[in-house]
Write a protein that holds these residues in place. Structure first.
Motif, mmCIF file in Angstrom:
data_model
loop_
_atom_site.group_PDB
_atom_site.id
_atom_site.type_symbol
_atom_site.label_atom_id
_atom_site.label_comp_id
_atom_site.label_asym_id
_atom_site.label_seq_id
_atom_site.Cartn_x
_atom_site.Cartn_y
_atom_site.Cartn_z
ATOM 1 N N GLU A 1 2.444 -3.439 -1.979
ATOM 2 C CA GLU A 1 3.039 -2.482 -1.046
ATOM 3 C C GLU A 1 1.974 -1.866 -0.147
ATOM 4 O O GLU A 1 2.211 -1.648 1.049
ATOM 5 N N ILE A 2 0.807 -1.596 -0.706
ATOM 6 C CA ILE A 2 -0.305 -1.079 0.089
ATOM 7 C C ILE A 2 -0.694 -2.099 1.160
ATOM 8 O O ILE A 2 -0.916 -1.746 2.330
ATOM 9 N N ARG A 3 -0.778 -3.361 0.783
ATOM 10 C CA ARG A 3 -1.121 -4.414 1.750
ATOM 11 C C ARG A 3 -0.066 -4.507 2.849
ATOM 12 O O ARG A 3 -0.398 -4.720 4.026
ATOM 13 N N GLN A 4 1.193 -4.340 2.477
ATOM 14 C CA GLN A 4 2.271 -4.411 3.462
ATOM 15 C C GLN A 4 2.138 -3.275 4.476
ATOM 16 O O GLN A 4 2.236 -3.509 5.691
ATOM 17 N N ILE A 5 1.922 -2.055 3.994
ATOM 18 C CA ILE A 5 1.755 -0.905 4.901
ATOM 19 C C ILE A 5 0.526 -1.102 5.781
ATOM 20 O O ILE A 5 0.556 -0.851 6.991
ATOM 21 N N HIS A 6 -0.562 -1.567 5.177
ATOM 22 C CA HIS A 6 -1.799 -1.811 5.910
ATOM 23 C C HIS A 6 -1.568 -2.830 7.020
ATOM 24 O O HIS A 6 -2.055 -2.659 8.152
ATOM 25 N N ALA A 7 -0.802 -3.888 6.719
ATOM 26 C CA ALA A 7 -0.525 -4.929 7.722
ATOM 27 C C ALA A 7 0.415 -4.419 8.804
ATOM 28 O O ALA A 7 0.242 -4.742 9.990
ATOM 29 N N GLU A 8 1.424 -3.616 8.413
ATOM 30 C CA GLU A 8 2.372 -3.072 9.398
ATOM 31 C C GLU A 8 1.666 -2.245 10.460
ATOM 32 O O GLU A 8 2.100 -2.206 11.605
ATOM 33 N N HIS A 9 0.579 -1.590 10.068
ATOM 34 C CA HIS A 9 -0.165 -0.744 11.006
ATOM 35 C C HIS A 9 -1.440 -1.430 11.481
ATOM 36 O O HIS A 9 -2.395 -0.774 11.896
ATOM 37 N N ARG A 10 -1.439 -2.743 11.390
ATOM 38 C CA ARG A 10 -2.518 -3.585 11.934
ATOM 39 C C ARG A 10 -3.888 -3.158 11.424
ATOM 40 O O ARG A 10 -4.875 -3.153 12.152
ATOM 41 N N GLY A 11 -3.950 -2.785 10.163
ATOM 42 C CA GLY A 11 -5.217 -2.438 9.540
ATOM 43 C C GLY A 11 -5.740 -1.066 9.890
ATOM 44 O O GLY A 11 -6.858 -0.710 9.505
ATOM 45 N N ALA A 12 -4.952 -0.257 10.611
ATOM 46 C CA ALA A 12 -5.450 1.045 11.073
ATOM 47 C C ALA A 12 -5.421 2.104 9.982
ATOM 48 O O ALA A 12 -6.249 3.016 9.977
ATOM 49 N N TYR A 13 -4.474 2.028 9.053
ATOM 50 C CA TYR A 13 -4.322 3.066 8.051
ATOM 51 C C TYR A 13 -5.363 2.953 6.940
ATOM 52 O O TYR A 13 -5.577 1.877 6.382
ATOM 53 N N GLY A 14 -5.992 4.084 6.624
ATOM 54 C CA GLY A 14 -6.849 4.184 5.459
ATOM 55 C C GLY A 14 -6.075 4.790 4.304
ATOM 56 O O GLY A 14 -4.850 4.971 4.375
ATOM 57 N N ALA A 15 -6.778 5.168 3.235
ATOM 58 C CA ALA A 15 -6.122 5.679 2.029
ATOM 59 C C ALA A 15 -5.256 6.911 2.272
ATOM 60 O O ALA A 15 -4.133 6.981 1.744
ATOM 61 N N PRO A 16 -5.702 7.929 3.041
ATOM 62 C CA PRO A 16 -4.864 9.131 3.211
ATOM 63 C C PRO A 16 -3.503 8.831 3.833
ATOM 64 O O PRO A 16 -2.474 9.321 3.359
ATOM 65 N N ARG A 17 -3.481 8.020 4.900
ATOM 66 C CA ARG A 17 -2.207 7.734 5.560
ATOM 67 C C ARG A 17 -1.344 6.790 4.717
ATOM 68 O O ARG A 17 -0.120 6.918 4.704
ATOM 69 N N ILE A 18 -1.962 5.841 4.048
ATOM 70 C CA ILE A 18 -1.186 4.958 3.181
ATOM 71 C C ILE A 18 -0.581 5.753 2.032
ATOM 72 O O ILE A 18 0.573 5.545 1.644
ATOM 73 N N HIS A 19 -1.337 6.698 1.488
ATOM 74 C CA HIS A 19 -0.811 7.562 0.433
ATOM 75 C C HIS A 19 0.386 8.364 0.933
ATOM 76 O O HIS A 19 1.421 8.468 0.252
#
Length: 280
Positions: free
Chosen positions: A38-56
Motif C-alpha cells: 500500500e505504501i508503494r501504491q501511494i508512493h507511485a500515485e504521487h510519482r515518488g513525491a511523498y515521503g513518510a509524513p505524507r504517506i502516513h
C-alpha cells in the motif's frame, strides 16, 4: 528434544513458545507485506513525491491505524524514498531603480483568514536552448496557488497576469489583501492589474534573504523536487501542460503546514466552519 535444546543452549519452554507463536509471526509478516504494498501504491500515485509524513497521513485518511515511526521504518527497509532536492543557486536580482516598499509581512507567514495575505515569486526552467518563467500567487492562509502565469519572458506582465488570475479566482473581492514578494527585477511596488487597483497593497522582503519570502521559496523547492528534478523538457507546449498539471495537483496534495490536509480541502473546511459560525 531436551538434548537438542541443551545443545542449542535454549530452554524447552522457550522453544515451545517459539513454535506456538509461528502463526502469529506469519500473520504479522503478511500484514507487513500488505502495508508495504500500500505504501508503494501511494508512493507511485504521487510519482515518488511523498515521503513518510505524507504517506502516513494518507494511510490514516484511508482508515489505517499505523504509527508514523513504523511507516518510516518500512520505507527505509524497503528502499522507498521521497524526492529530495539539493540546494540551488540564487536567482533574485535587485532592481535598484524600483522605489522602496515596506515589508508588510515581516516573516510572519501565517494568516487566520483567506485573502488577507498573499505571496508570490518567479522561477524558471530550461526548455531546450530557451527558457520559460513561472510566476505564482499563493494564499498564505491555505497555501493554495490561486494564480499563476507562464511566459518566455520575465517582464512585469508575467506577474500582473498571475495576479489577475488570483483576483478572478477570488471573485474580484480582495479588498485589503497584502501581496508579498521579494525585491526581484521587474516586480515593483504595487504591480497590480487594473481590476485590483485600490484593493490590495504590496510589500517586499530584502534581497538575497530566502527567509523574507520563505513560503514562496518552499513552494518552488517542492515544484523543482517533484516535477523538474531529473527531467529534461524540449517542448514549450508540453512544459506548460506539465506545469498546469502539477499546479492543479499541488492544490490537492497534502501539506504539512495544514495538518496534512490539502490546500483545497483546508479551504473547504475553513469556509464550512465560517458559514456554520455565521448561522449560529
Amino acid at each position: 528434544m531436551q538434548r537438542l535444546c541443551r545443545v542449542l543452549g535454549v530452554s524447552r519452554c522457550g522453544y515451545y513458545r517459539h513454535l506456538a507463536g509461528a502463526s502469529a509471526r506469519a500473520e504479522r509478516q503478511a500484514e507487513e507485506k500488505r502495508t508495504v504494498a500500500e505504501i508503494r501504491q501511494i508512493h507511485a500515485e504521487h510519482r515518488g513525491a511523498y515521503g513518510a509524513p505524507r504517506i502516513h497521513a494518507e494511510l490514516r485518511s484511508r482508515g489505517r491505524r499505523i504509527n508514523r515511526k513504523r511507516v518510516t521504518r518500512l520505507m527505509r527497509v524497503n528502499g522507498i524514498v521521497g524526492r529530495h532536492l539539493r540546494r540551488g543557486k540564487r536567482t533574485t536580482i535587485a532592481d535598484r531603480t524600483a522605489p522602496p516598499a515596506p515589508d508588510l509581512v515581516m516573516r510572519d507567514f501565517t494568516a487566520t483568514a483567506l485573502n488577507t495575505k498573499w505571496c508570490g515569486d518567479i522561477t524558471y526552467i530550461a526548455v531546450g536552448s530557451s527558457w520559460l518563467y513561472l510566476a505564482t500567487v499563493i494564499d498564505i492562509c491555505s497555501r493554495r496557488v490561486i494564480g499563476w502565469s507562464i511566459a518566455d519572458h520575465m517582464r512585469t506582465q508575467l506577474v500582473t497576469d498571475a495576479i489577475t488570475m488570483a483576483v478572478a479566482s477570488r471573485g474580484g473581492q480582495v479588498g485589503g489583501v497584502v501581496f508579498h514578494t521579494d525585491r526581484a527585477r521587474n516586480i515593483r511596488r504595487g504591480p497590480l492589474p487594473r481590476s485590483a487597483a485600490g484593493t490590495a497593497s504590496a510589500g517586499m522582503g530584502r534581497v538575497g534573504s530566502s527567509y523574507d519570502n520563505a513560503l514562496a521559496e518552499s513552494f518552488f523547492q517542492g515544484l523543482k523536487r517533484e516535477l523538474l528534478h531529473g527531467s529534461r523538457f524540449t517542448s514549450k507546449a508540453r512544459t506548460r501542460m506539465e506545469f498546469f498539471r502539477w499546479l492543479a495537483y499541488y492544490n490537492r496534495r497534502r501539506h504539512s503546514a495544514l495538518g496534512y490536509l490539502a490546500p483545497a480541502e483546508f479551504e473547504q473546511q475553513l469556509t464550512t466552519s465560517h458559514r456554520l459560525s455565521l448561522v449560529a
